[in-house]
Write a protein that holds these residues in place. Sequence first.
Motif, PDB file in Angstrom:
ATOM      1  N   VAL A 107       0.740  -1.161  -0.040  1.00 20.33           N
ATOM      2  CA  VAL A 107       0.159   0.069  -0.135  1.00 20.33           C
ATOM      3  C   VAL A 107       0.740   1.060  -0.060  1.00 20.33           C
ATOM      4  O   VAL A 107       0.692   2.018  -0.643  1.00 20.33           O
ATOM      5  N   PHE A 108       1.810   1.153   0.844  1.00 18.24           N
ATOM      6  CA  PHE A 108       2.781   2.635   0.821  1.00 18.24           C
ATOM      7  C   PHE A 108       3.371   2.696  -0.159  1.00 18.24           C
ATOM      8  O   PHE A 108       3.816   3.700  -0.458  1.00 18.24           O
ATOM      9  N   ASP A 109       4.048   1.452  -0.903  1.00 22.56           N
ATOM     10  CA  ASP A 109       4.660   1.719  -2.103  1.00 22.56           C
ATOM     11  C   ASP A 109       3.949   2.465  -3.297  1.00 22.56           C
ATOM     12  O   ASP A 109       4.557   3.053  -4.084  1.00 22.56           O
ATOM     13  N   MET A 110       2.658   2.175  -3.230  1.00 23.57           N
ATOM     14  CA  MET A 110       1.828   2.840  -4.175  1.00 23.57           C
ATOM     15  C   MET A 110       1.668   4.231  -3.850  1.00 23.57           C
ATOM     16  O   MET A 110       1.557   4.849  -4.882  1.00 23.57           O
ATOM     17  N   VAL A 111       1.476   4.589  -2.523  1.00 27.70           N
ATOM     18  CA  VAL A 111       1.284   5.971  -2.280  1.00 27.70           C
ATOM     19  C   VAL A 111       2.691   6.725  -2.247  1.00 27.70           C
ATOM     20  O   VAL A 111       2.540   7.922  -2.517  1.00 27.70           O
ATOM     21  N   GLY A 112       3.811   5.930  -1.812  1.00 26.97           N
ATOM     22  CA  GLY A 112       4.991   6.669  -1.844  1.00 26.97           C
ATOM     23  C   GLY A 112       5.525   7.447  -0.665  1.00 26.97           C
ATOM     24  O   GLY A 112       6.313   8.045  -0.357  1.00 26.97           O
ATOM     25  N   VAL A 113       4.518   7.129   0.494  1.00 24.78           N
ATOM     26  CA  VAL A 113       4.816   7.568   1.941  1.00 24.78           C
ATOM     27  C   VAL A 113       4.450   6.514   2.874  1.00 24.78           C
ATOM     28  O   VAL A 113       2.932   6.203   2.809  1.00 24.78           O
TER      29      VAL A 113
END
Length: 208
Positions: A107-113
């Motif tokens: 999830v955070f890889d998709m968002v970048g943070v």
Amino acid sequence: MQKRLRFLREKNKERGFTLVELIVIIVILVVLAAALIPALLGYIDKAKREKDYLVAKECMEAVQAQLSNMYAHRSPTDGCAINGFGSYSGMYSGDVNLDDSDEAKEVFDMVGVEPYAFLVGLGKYSKYKDSDPHCAYTVQFAAFCLEKDSQPLYFDGEEWIEEYPWTKYHLGSGSNTFHGVEMQMYIYSYGGGYKKGDGVWKYLQAKH
């Protein structure tokens, strides 16, 4: 005489600011700064808030995309696939801790943070009773804090708000029923210690 006047005019052109003129300019700049700085700070706060909302929405959309992919590959007799990940954390909350799991990292890889605190509530589903499996793969509730000192944001099932919504929709003490939906909470991130299930709620409540 004309040469004298021309000399004086040329001399005045080369003359710099006097001390009085400099003081007047400084006073004007101070007055302008006093008027503009509060407005500028307001714009900065607004920009930060808009960023918080944007990242919160992106995190929830990333989780929903992940859940939709899980649902597409589920067996008709399966409960929520995410139930098999993470571990229960919290003596009282019963929340599932996904912090540092592959699912959270995705999830955070998709968002970048990775936010300081982010959790979602999914509807409970059991293959042994009459219930809607879609509910267990749809985000019903979310809480989000980009940084430790940020003001929390909440998804109340319809929109993102700043007011702590649990007291409004919570239908029973110790119950995870919200908006009439019985939910299981999943903590995707919380930087406040190992007792994530209980700690994240205390952290959110202390913000209000």
